[in-house]
Design an enzyme around this catalytic site. Structure first.
Site, PDB file in Angstrom:
ATOM      1  N   LYS A 194       0.846  -1.199   0.000  1.00 45.67           N
ATOM      2  CA  LYS A 194       0.000   0.000   0.000  1.00 45.67           C
ATOM      3  C   LYS A 194       0.882   1.250   0.000  1.00 45.67           C
ATOM      4  O   LYS A 194       0.668   2.172  -0.766  1.00 45.67           O
ATOM      5  CB  LYS A 194      -0.905  -0.057   1.234  1.00 45.67           C
TER       6      LYS A 194
ATOM      7  N   GLY B  81      -4.902  -2.249   5.326  1.00 47.33           N
ATOM      8  CA  GLY B  81      -4.112  -3.370   4.808  1.00 47.33           C
ATOM      9  C   GLY B  81      -4.778  -4.714   5.028  1.00 47.33           C
ATOM     10  O   GLY B  81      -4.942  -5.522   4.104  1.00 47.33           O
ATOM     11  N   ARG B  82      -5.231  -4.959   6.254  1.00 54.37           N
ATOM     12  CA  ARG B  82      -5.801  -6.283   6.552  1.00 54.37           C
ATOM     13  C   ARG B  82      -7.225  -6.437   6.026  1.00 54.37           C
ATOM     14  O   ARG B  82      -7.843  -7.488   6.199  1.00 54.37           O
ATOM     15  CB  ARG B  82      -5.727  -6.551   8.058  1.00 54.37           C
TER      16      ARG B  82
ATOM     17  N   GLU C 212      -4.855  -7.547  15.163  1.00 55.95           N
ATOM     18  CA  GLU C 212      -4.369  -6.210  14.818  1.00 55.95           C
ATOM     19  C   GLU C 212      -5.518  -5.203  14.941  1.00 55.95           C
ATOM     20  O   GLU C 212      -5.305  -4.047  15.262  1.00 55.95           O
ATOM     21  CB  GLU C 212      -3.775  -6.195  13.403  1.00 55.95           C
TER      22      GLU C 212
ATOM     23  N   HIS D 297      -4.430 -34.507  16.901  1.00 55.43           N
ATOM     24  CA  HIS D 297      -3.278 -35.322  17.289  1.00 55.43           C
ATOM     25  C   HIS D 297      -2.163 -34.461  17.864  1.00 55.43           C
ATOM     26  O   HIS D 297      -1.016 -34.909  17.966  1.00 55.43           O
ATOM     27  CB  HIS D 297      -2.772 -36.115  16.072  1.00 55.43           C
TER      28      HIS D 297
HETATM   29  C1  G6Q Z   1      -2.619  -4.113   8.037  1.00 53.38           C
HETATM   30  C2  G6Q Z   1      -1.376  -3.472   8.382  1.00 53.38           C
HETATM   31  C3  G6Q Z   1      -0.137  -4.163   7.878  1.00 53.38           C
HETATM   32  C4  G6Q Z   1       0.234  -3.830   6.449  1.00 53.38           C
HETATM   33  C5  G6Q Z   1       1.684  -4.250   6.215  1.00 53.38           C
HETATM   34  C6  G6Q Z   1       2.141  -3.993   4.808  1.00 53.38           C
HETATM   35  O1  G6Q Z   1      -3.704  -3.687   8.290  1.00 53.38           O
HETATM   36  O2  G6Q Z   1      -1.451  -2.147   8.020  1.00 53.38           O
HETATM   37  O3  G6Q Z   1      -0.173  -5.552   8.011  1.00 53.38           O
HETATM   38  O4  G6Q Z   1      -0.629  -4.462   5.560  1.00 53.38           O
HETATM   39  O5  G6Q Z   1       2.506  -3.588   7.117  1.00 53.38           O
HETATM   40  O6  G6Q Z   1       2.037  -2.651   4.497  1.00 53.38           O
HETATM   41  P1  G6Q Z   1       2.214  -2.152   3.023  1.00 53.38           P
HETATM   42  O7  G6Q Z   1       1.126  -2.756   2.194  1.00 53.38           O
HETATM   43  O8  G6Q Z   1       2.134  -0.671   3.069  1.00 53.38           O
HETATM   44  O9  G6Q Z   1       3.565  -2.641   2.559  1.00 53.38           O
END
Ligand code: G6Q
Length: 546
Positions: free
Chosen positions: A206, A266-267, A352, A383
């Site tokens: 991102k 991101g998530r 998160e 198991h």
């Molecule tokens: C998710 C977080 C985190 C993010 C990563 C990668 O909600 O913000 O997991 O996705 O740190 O970030 P970039 O996509 O910016 O590389």
């Protein structure tokens, strides 16, 4: 709802806990033959059986009251209307728009975002089709056989989980790989069996600044340039990012940059161009079905009364166990090998989002928040760690997931899988009393002394809670629905706990310190200023690194 109101709700729920402690589930099932019917709900074909929980009608009514009093419905509307509910980053939370199937405008900050979303989806579709059909070829004019996604966290876990889950929809001649860790072993071992001539990289970030991703991207770039020359880079890389300029700076062609927006966390981004490697692996039409399934769950979440609303029920049960019973973990056990990365994905989504300890107003919360989420697929878990779930001192509420129909025709595998998942939730609920153990041992002909010695070890306390999610088959649509259901569960809990589920400041400190430590780890600066443990460990590293 004021802080005192939340505390009062949890206190009044505690009276129900004390009352129910007298009536274990096995007694409740014996009394009420309609328990399954009473405590199950569905979203389309997806069935949630939540009857094997420590609940009765009074508990559920009190939990739904809590959801209403906490403003779950109002907050849901605010999210849909693009309000900046991510207050610390001053952002809207609009991942639902990414999969919206309707034709109404979806405004964010005064602008309808649907035309941009549809344009990116069309771009994904044409690029995906061209790579899969061999129209887009490598620098050496060969068909692409391997796609390596380089990303981490939200730019890795979701697409990696979806690709594995949808293996039946993939092609043998086009494989997707995922590299996330800054540990060089990850990219090294991934590239070991690949050919630069037929490998395409996607840099998924991102921000396009994440250290792990940029480090892996630079190594991948070198791998291509060393084998095929610098001019090959633009033919072997694509990017997914909100930072278009940085992508261009890396050498990525403009028509291979897939954008997304800062109102997608991101998530929560698998529905955006972050899903590009999934679309490449399973075809755009299947990627579109994932979005469709997620939208169906959104509509369920937005329009179904709370009492039949799957994400609401799951969220409330989680609150009941976390805040009233004091259970600190939540297991997710898919009886579906292809969902083996779902627990890891949900770990990020949930922990998160809801691993927070201040309220939206910046005050310390007066209650527990996000549970520790973990799990592995069944039957493997049986198991390994199921011993603790059955007889350990901690109670671990568990979600089981299972399909009615497998993708492969391999009798008797699936019947056995189903027998196992049903047996586990039944065993957890029923347990085995001392009398039952004694009569079993007697029937086996053991003498009194041996029975006395063995019986305590063979007793199962039972009354251990679980949900079962049953679906017809693990299709792209169903997968989309399942993931969206868990997203909304996290939302519901975040509202009840009055926290911001959409920021993640807790990941920052470690990043800052790693940056400061790097010159010292490289031996370029003195370790002064650190605590004795950090200094001692640095010293060990410097003397052993060779
Ligand atoms: C998710 C977080 C985190 C993010 C990563 C990668 O909600 O913000 O997991 O996705 O740190 O970030 P970039 O996509 O910016 O590389």
């Amino acid at each position: 709802m004021a802080k005192s109101g939340r505390k009062a709700s949890f206190a009044s729920l505690d009276k129900h806990r004390k009352r129910l402690a007298e009536t274990p589930m096995r007694v409740q099932f014996a009394i009420d033959p309609n328990r399954f019917k009473r405590y199950s709900a569905a979203a389309g074909d997806l069935l949630l059986d939540y009857s094997k929980n420590r609940i009765d009608e009074d508990v559920m009514a009190a939990l739904f009251d809590l959801a209403r009093a906490a403003g779950v419905e109002e907050r849901r509307t605010q999210m849909c209307e693009g309000e900046h509910i991510n207050i610390t980053e001053d952002r809207a939370v609009m991942h639902m728009a990414l999969r919206y199937q309707g034709d109404k405008p979806v405004p964010v900050d005064g602008k309808d975002v649907m035309p941009d979303i549809r344009a990116v989806l069309a771009h994904i579709e044409s690029y995906t089709n061209d790579v899969r059909n061999g129209v887009i070829r490598s620098h050496t004019n060969e068909q692409i056989t391997d796609v390596v996604n380089i990303g981490i966290g939200g730019s890795d876990l979701g697409p990696a989980m979806l690709t594995l889950a949808l293996e039946p929809y993939t092609r043998a001649d086009l494989r997707a790989h995922y590299v996330s860790n800054v540990d060089g072993a990850h990219i090294h071992d991934t590239l070991k069996r690949l050919k630069p001539q037929t490998t395409m990289f996607i840099i998924a970030s991102k921000t396009f600044t994440t250290d792990e991703t940029m480090t892996n991207a630079a190594s991948a770039r070198k791998w291509i340039a060393d084998a095929l020359g610098d001019a090959a880079v633009s033919d072997h890389f694509a990017a997914v990012s909100t930072n278009i300029e940085a992508c261009k700076g890396f050498g990525i062609r403009e028509d291979r940059i897939f954008g997304f927006w800062d109102w997608v966390g991101g998530r929560y981004s698998i529905w955006s161009a972050i899903g590009l490697p999934v679309a490449l692996a399973v075809g755009y039409e299947n990627f579109a079905k994932i979005l469709k399934g997620a939208d169906a769950m959104d509509q369920h979440f937005l329009t179904t009364p709370l009492e039949q609303n799957l994400p609401v029920i799951l969220g409330l049960l989680g609150v009941w166990y976390r805040n009233v019973w004091g259970f600190s973990t939540q297991a997710v056990i898919p009886y579906d090998q292809r969902l083996s990365r779902l627990p890891a994905y949900l770990q990020q989504l949930d922990m998160e989002s809801n691993g927070k300890s201040v309220t939206l107003g910046g005050k310390a919360v007066g209650w527990s928040t996000g549970a520790i989420v973990w799990g592995e697929p069944g039957t493997n878990g049986q198991h390994a760690f199921f011993q603790l779930i059955h007889q350990g001192t901690d109670v671990i509420p568990t979600d089981f997931l299972i399909a009615a129909k497998p993708h492969e025709s391999l009798p008797p595998h699936h019947d056995k899988l189903v027998a196992n998942v049903l047996a586990q939730s039944e065993a957890l609920m029923l347990g085995k009393t001392e009398e039952e153990v004694v009569s079993e041992l007697k029937a086996r002909g053991l003498d009194k002394a041996k029975i006395k010695e063995l019986a305590p070890h063979k007793v199962f306390p039972g009354n251990r809670p679980s949900n079962t999610l049953f679906y017809p088959q693990l299709t792209p649509e169903m997968l989309g629905s399942l993931v969206a259901m868990y997203e909304h569960k996290v939302f519901v809990q975040g509202v009840i706990w009055n926290i911001n589920s959409y920021d993640q400041w807790g990941v920052e400190l470690g990043k800052q310190l790693a940056k400061a430590l790097l010159p010292k780890v490289k031996g370029e600066a003195s370790s002064d200023g650190h605590d004795s443990s950090t200094k001692g460990l640095l010293g060990y590293y410097l003397s052993h690194k060779g």
